[in-house]
Scaffold this active site. Structure first.
Site, PDB file in Angstrom:
ATOM      1  N   CYS A 417       0.971  -1.233   0.018  1.00 24.97           N
ATOM      2  CA  CYS A 417      -0.005   0.131  -0.163  1.00 24.97           C
ATOM      3  C   CYS A 417       0.886   1.035   0.008  1.00 24.97           C
ATOM      4  CB  CYS A 417      -0.887  -0.016   1.170  1.00 24.97           C
ATOM      5  SG  CYS A 417      -0.058  -0.241   2.640  1.00 24.97           S
ATOM      6  N   HIS A 461      -2.144   0.475   7.068  1.00 24.17           N
ATOM      7  CA  HIS A 461      -2.480   0.890   5.464  1.00 24.17           C
ATOM      8  C   HIS A 461      -2.259   2.305   5.430  1.00 24.17           C
ATOM      9  CE1 HIS A 461      -4.610   0.112   1.810  1.00 24.17           C
ATOM     10  NE2 HIS A 461      -5.413   0.925   1.916  1.00 24.17           N
ATOM     11  N   ASP A 477      -7.937   5.814  -2.543  1.00 26.30           N
ATOM     12  CA  ASP A 477      -7.283   4.633  -1.945  1.00 26.30           C
ATOM     13  C   ASP A 477      -6.801   4.075  -3.290  1.00 26.30           C
ATOM     14  OD1 ASP A 477      -5.922   2.656  -1.066  1.00 26.30           O
ATOM     15  OD2 ASP A 477      -7.519   1.797   0.319  1.00 26.30           O
TER      16      ASP A 477
END
Length: 661
Positions: A417, A461, A477
């Site tokens: 991520c 994250h 995202d």
């Protein structure tokens, strides 16, 4: 000469028997054992050697070492502890000193009084274990230590039980069980001080602890290997869908070409800089200690916990680092417009990039800008790039060099991520769209046993936020564009099969899941109602009993009344048991015998034995000497001898009734 011999007698021949010494050593060793790996490596072997020395003295009946022998040992041990820590104060140095002084004290312990003092210090040694760990297993193990110390005290006073150590342990458990109601009442009603039960400072030397205030390639993927709990959340209503659970942590603005960092924070006031588009969602967070100042909250927080502040980028910052487990009430809105009227300085900061870094990514960003008619178009084009091009979500991406963004976007295309959030934010800034990186946690696991959410370090994250006209800061995202299952189902669901198998640990084993969830529910209840039983929790409990807003005076009065009632109830129970206990007919008959003689002018003197009493009566009343002697001899045989026949007892009772004096 006699005095010298008496002094020698005191030194030679320990008063404590071998069984007493064994009980003492076992009970102290039991509570000191957890410290073996926490303290300097030389302490445990030395303490064991001193304990064995004391046992050998008791076993062989040898003399205890003289004080002139012990004094150099005390000085050497104290100096060694000082050299190990540079101090004699503090948690570790203090516990080391206590353990070693107890071990040395064994070598001058020869009286029962000294041994009792050591057992009392053993209770204190139990408490020191909670300075390192306050978990349920630690509490259960320390309960075992308390039972052992209590049993040792019983053994000192009663002597070895004919039924063996098991009977002594049974009595210890019974005594502790009788004390449990008082302990519970004291725990509930005793006025609480502010803060948790055990205010242990956070140890920053211990491995992976959580999010950092910087982000570089590989930082998040390493954190995702940890199954440690980051925090737990309890919602007042149904928890949102997993895809909506973005837990906001540090916001990163500054980029040096490889690493993102937070930089200076701008304080904001709760309720300013955003427009809520949905109703607030209320919940409570129990945050594990992580040694930093930030508090986690569902994106976007609209309430501030006590002793905290809200920054301009909606981070919640505590006034002090989170050094103990912390519980706070929160409220968040999931749909919002944030900082629509952002200042020019804020937007310029969100466009800043290092000079001459990642030229290929800059060229790509310019192409995206040229092909798109708006900032929103640039965002959509970049997401389409990640979605359509062969990018891969992986825990083990290739290492990146100085031009990390270029290498990731055009060469490796494999990342976690942090790679996607970093490269997307770089593209946005290079294309003229204000952007920043947000780190935190995404998702969580619902524990159905107590209906709360567990968020682990593996849920760490990173995502991006872009500033759009009339919308303000909007969460984007990019990882979800590459691996949608990461947001919807979790990390393991988004990884390749081989990596998901490697990631699957205890928490991923389906057959162990019921046991794991049960244990986590027990741990959570322990954290909430024992370790987290602070003044606010106490008020909550007292309110359920009709004592809303009780002052410490009210709690003290209630404590005295309840304790008195418990003591009276226990006393009444013991008295009833004593009265209900079957009486020895021989003892009752002898008391009748003594009462008859007392009426005749011959009361039994204090501490006068049956034989002496009979002789005194026979001398004064020779005519009754035979009857008194027969009764007394038979009583001695029945009470203190081996005679235990029922017929003899009946004959004794009959002789007492027939006595006329």
């Amino acid at each position: 000469m006699a005095r010298a011999q008496a002094a020698t007698a005191i030194v030679v021949g320990p008063v404590l028997s071998l069984p007493n010494v064994s009980w003492l050593l076992v009970s102290l060793a039991l509570v000191a054992a957890p410290h073996a790996l926490r303290l300097p490596l030389w302490i445990a072997p030395l303490a064991v050697a001193l304990a064995f020395w004391r046992w050998h003295i008791a076993h062989r009946g040898l003399a205890l070492p003289r004080k002139l022998t012990l004094f150099p040992l005390v000085v050497a041990v104290t100096a060694a502890i000082y050299l190990s820590y540079g101090d004699l104060l503090g948690r570790d140095a203090g516990v080391s000193l206590l353990v070693m002084m107890l071990a040395l004290k064994l070598l001058e312990t020869m009286r029962l009084r000294d041994a009792m003092l050591m057992l009392l210090l053993g209770y204190f040694l139990v408490i020191t274990n909670f300075l390192y760990s306050q978990t349920v297993p630690t509490a259960l193990y320390m309960l075992l230590g308390v039972v052992a110390i209590t049993a040792a005290m019983i053994n000192f006073h009663r002597g070895p039980s004919p039924e063996g150590p098991r009977n002594t342990l049974r009595i210890a458990l019974l005594l502790l069980a009788q004390a449990a109601p008082l302990m519970l009442v004291l725990f509930i009603l005793f006025p609480r001080v502010q803060g948790p039960l055990w205010g242990v400072q956070y140890d920053q030397s211990g491995g992976t602890t959580g999010l950092s205030d910087t982000m570089a390639p590989g930082s998040m993927s390493q954190l995702s290997l940890s199954q440690a709990t980051a925090f737990r959340a309890k919602f007042e209503t149904t928890a949102p869908a997993r895809s909506a659970l973005y837990w906001r942590g540090p916001v990163l603005w500054d980029f040096d070409g490889r690493t993102w960092s937070g930089g200076a924070r701008q304080q904001n006031a709760a309720g300013q800089g955003y427009v809520a588009k949905s109703a607030p969602l209320r919940y409570a967070v129990t945050l594990e200690p992580h040694g930093k100042a930030w508090l986690l909250a569902l994106d976007l927080p609209v309430k501030l916990p006590p002793d905290s502040k809200l920054t301009g980028d909606f981070q919640i910052i505590a006034n002090a680092p989170v050094a103990t487990r912390t519980r706070y009430e929160m409220a968040s809105v999931l749909d919002y417009h944030a900082n629509v009227d952002a200042t020019d300085d804020e937007l310029r900061r969100a466009l800043r990039l290092p000079d001459h870094s990642n030229p290929r990514a800059r060229a790509l960003a310019q192409n995206l800008r040229d092909e798109s008619g708006s900032d929103r178009g640039v965002v959509d084009a970049a997401l389409a790039l990640f979605r359509q091009q062969p990018f891969f979500y992986t825990l083990s991406p290739p290492l990146l060099g100085e031009q990390a963004v270029d290498e990731f976007l055009f060469d490796t295309r494999r990342g976690f991520c942090e790679h996607y959030a970093s490269s997307f934010t770089f593209l946005m800034r290079a294309a003229g769209v204000p952007a920043r990186v947000v780190t935190g946690y995404q998702g969580g696991e619902i524990n159905p046993l107590d209906d709360y959410l567990v968020v682990r370090q593996a849920d760490a994250h990173a995502w991006a936020e872009v500033w759009l006209l009339d919308r303000g800061w909007v969460r984007i995202d990019p990882t979800a564009a590459v691996a949608p299952s990461r947001v919807e189902q979790g990390v393991a669901a988004a990884l390749p099969a081989n990596e998901a198998f490697a990631l699957a640990s205890f928490s991923e084993q389906k057959w162990l899941q019921p046991a794991r969830l049960t244990w986590d529910a027990v741990t959570n209840s322990w954290n909430q109602w024992v370790l987290g039983y602070d003044s606010s929790r106490q008020m909550q409990v007292l309110s359920s009993f009709g004592l809303q807003g009780a002052s410490w005076q009210t709690m003290t009065v209630a404590l005295i009344i309840v304790v008195a009632l418990i003591v009276l109830a226990m006393a009444a129970t013991l008295l009833r048991q004593h009265r209900a206990a079957p009486r020895d007919p021989v003892v009752s008959a002898y008391r009748t015998f003594c009462a008859k003689l007392a009426k005749s002018g011959f009361p039994r003197r204090p501490a006068e034995g049956p034989r002496d009493f009979a002789a005194r009566v026979a001398e004064a009343r020779p005519q009754h000497a035979a009857a008194v002697d027969a009764i007394s001899r038979l009583y001695i045989d029945l009470r203190y001898g081996a005679l235990a026949e029922r017929a003899a007892a009946e004959r004794f009772v009959r002789l007492v009734k027939q006595l006329n004096i």
